[in-house]
Design a protein around this motif. Structure first.
Motif: not given
Length: 452
Positions: A346-360
């Protein structure tokens, strides 16, 4: 004579009925300016009302989350009738030996037919990392609902403005077609008079009639479009369909050149979409924090106070001397050891989601700048096209009037008049299309600048 009297009575009755209906409808007419329409829509539009209700749900969510850290107290009352008291087996030897029983075990019943208990239990969380993160997340979610409400209000304002302009443009177009039709009717009357006098041919009359019929068809279409645009406008602002509405402003009132020039040089303000995205990013970061604190032990305390009683008969269960007190106080420490790496995933998923939102977020900033540039360019082009179409319409009207005068004086043909009228109608249609495009471009620029 009797028939005439009956006809007059019928006409009078129809006029009276029309007057009554008109009076009833007149009482229901709602007069609205553009600003009044926007205020009315923010209070009555379904999407706007639901967005406001969502903020109330967010406030209740904060209270719900906060309550988890307060003492949880529960009471219970039990009354049990042991229809068949359970049997306990003990060896048939020693102090329990019974020579009369041939078995090597003795079946014994321990218990009474009736038992009752009254208890109060309290639980108190002492430390749980997820609780404090949850409080932060609930407050952040409330902020998100506020930004969602603002975004909904922007969308509602945009839709209401476009609907308001659509009604005004269709109404203005109808008035111009009425004026065109009146001119053609006058031309038809003059042409028929000339035909009866032998100065023109039947073909000339037919040409004008065809033009008149085309205008009537066009008028019917515009009337239908106006009615539809009014109904759509009422739907956008949340006005009941049985209510009559009257728009108090005109296109001239809303087409302010100075305001347009100010918009074209304006930098704009912060867009609510940026706040929405940043808040979603905060929520994902809080979810990451929540998954990290899952590795920390959780500590809680509990206390129970109870009174128990038993009897052979139901009537004796309430005797005071049958009730006995019991109390328990303790604590609980939950230590996470191994969960199959679920928290790590779940922590790995969160970190990937943060990267996605930063790109957005980066893409959104760039998109807003492009949207501003495009909206300003569209507004400039729309204003230029509107000026050209205004000039074309004035010229077409001038050509029609001159052609009509030449025809009346006998130095021009009927065909020239019909063609000039057709060109005038086309110029008017192009003008109102350009006017509507300019108004819509203005709204879209206001939205792009974040000032809608």
């Amino acid at each position: 004579m009797k028939t005439t009297i009956k006809q007059k009575s019928g006409v009078l009755a129809v006029l009276l009925a029309v007057f009554v209906v008109f009076t009833i409808h007149a009482q229901q007419v709602v007069e609205l300016s553009l600003e009044e329409s926007l205020r009315y829509a923010l209070e009555n539009n379904v999407d706007a009302k639901n967005a406001q209700l969502e903020t109330l749900i967010a406030k209740a969510t904060i209270k719900e989350r906060r309550s988890e850290g307060l003492p949880q107290i529960n009471g219970s009352v039990d009354l049990t009738y042991n229809a068949a008291i359970p049997v306990v087996f003990v060896p048939n030897e020693g102090p329990f030996a019974d020579p009369s029983v041939e078995l090597d075990v003795l079946p014994l019943r321990f218990g009474v037919p009736l038992s009752s208990a009254v208890a109060v239990q309290a639980n108190q969380m002492i430390f749980d990392g997820s609780y404090f993160v949850g409080l932060q997340a609930a407050k952040t979610y409330k902020m998100l609902t506020e930004y969602d409400r603002l975004k909904t209000e922007v969308d509602v304002k945009e839709a209401v403005k476009k609907a308001y302009f659509s009604v005004l443009v269709n109404e203005q177009r109808r008035q111009l077609i009425d004026a065109n039709l009146e001119r053609i009717e006058m031309l038809l009357g003059e042409t028929e008079a000339l035909y009866e006098a032998g100065f023109v041919e039947k073909l000339d009359v037919s040409r004008v009639k065809v033009q008149r019929n085309n205008l009537k068809t066009e008028l019917d279409k515009v009337i239908a479009a106006t009615m539809i645009s009014v109904e759509l406008f009422k739907l956008q602002i949340g006005l009941p369909s049985n209510q009559e509405v009257y728009l108090t402003e005109t296109l001239e009132d809303l087409n302010d050149r100075l305001e347009v020039e100010d918009l074209l040089i304006m930098d704009g303000s912060r867009r609510v979409e940026i706040d929405q995205l940043n808040t979603n990013l905060d929520l994902v970061k809080l979810d990451l924090k929540n998954n990290l604190v899952q590795y920390i032990p959780r500590l809680s305390a509990f206390a129970t106070y109870q009174r128990n009683a038993a009897s052979e008969r139901l009537g004796d269960i309430m005797d005071a001397n049958r009730w006995f007190t019991g109390a328990f106080i303790g604590g609980s420490l939950s230590i996470p050891i191994f969960d199959g790496l679920a928290k790590s995933a779940r922590i790995q998923q969160n970190r990937v989601q943060i990267k996605q939102l930063e790109n957005q977020s980066f893409f959104l900033d760039q998109s807003i700048e492009v949207e501003k540039f495009q909206a300003k360019a569209n507004l400039k082009n729309s204003i230029s096209a509107l000026v050209v179409q205004q000039e074309n319409m004035d010229l077409a009207l001038e050509v029609f009037e001159m052609t009509k005068i030449k025809y009346q004086e006998g130095v021009g043909s009927n065909l020239e008049v019909v063609e000039a009228d057709s060109a005038l109608k086309e110029a008017e249609t192009n003008y109102f299309s350009a006017l509507y495009d300019a108004l819509i471009a203005k709204v879209e620029l206001e939205k792009a600048l974040g000032i809608l």
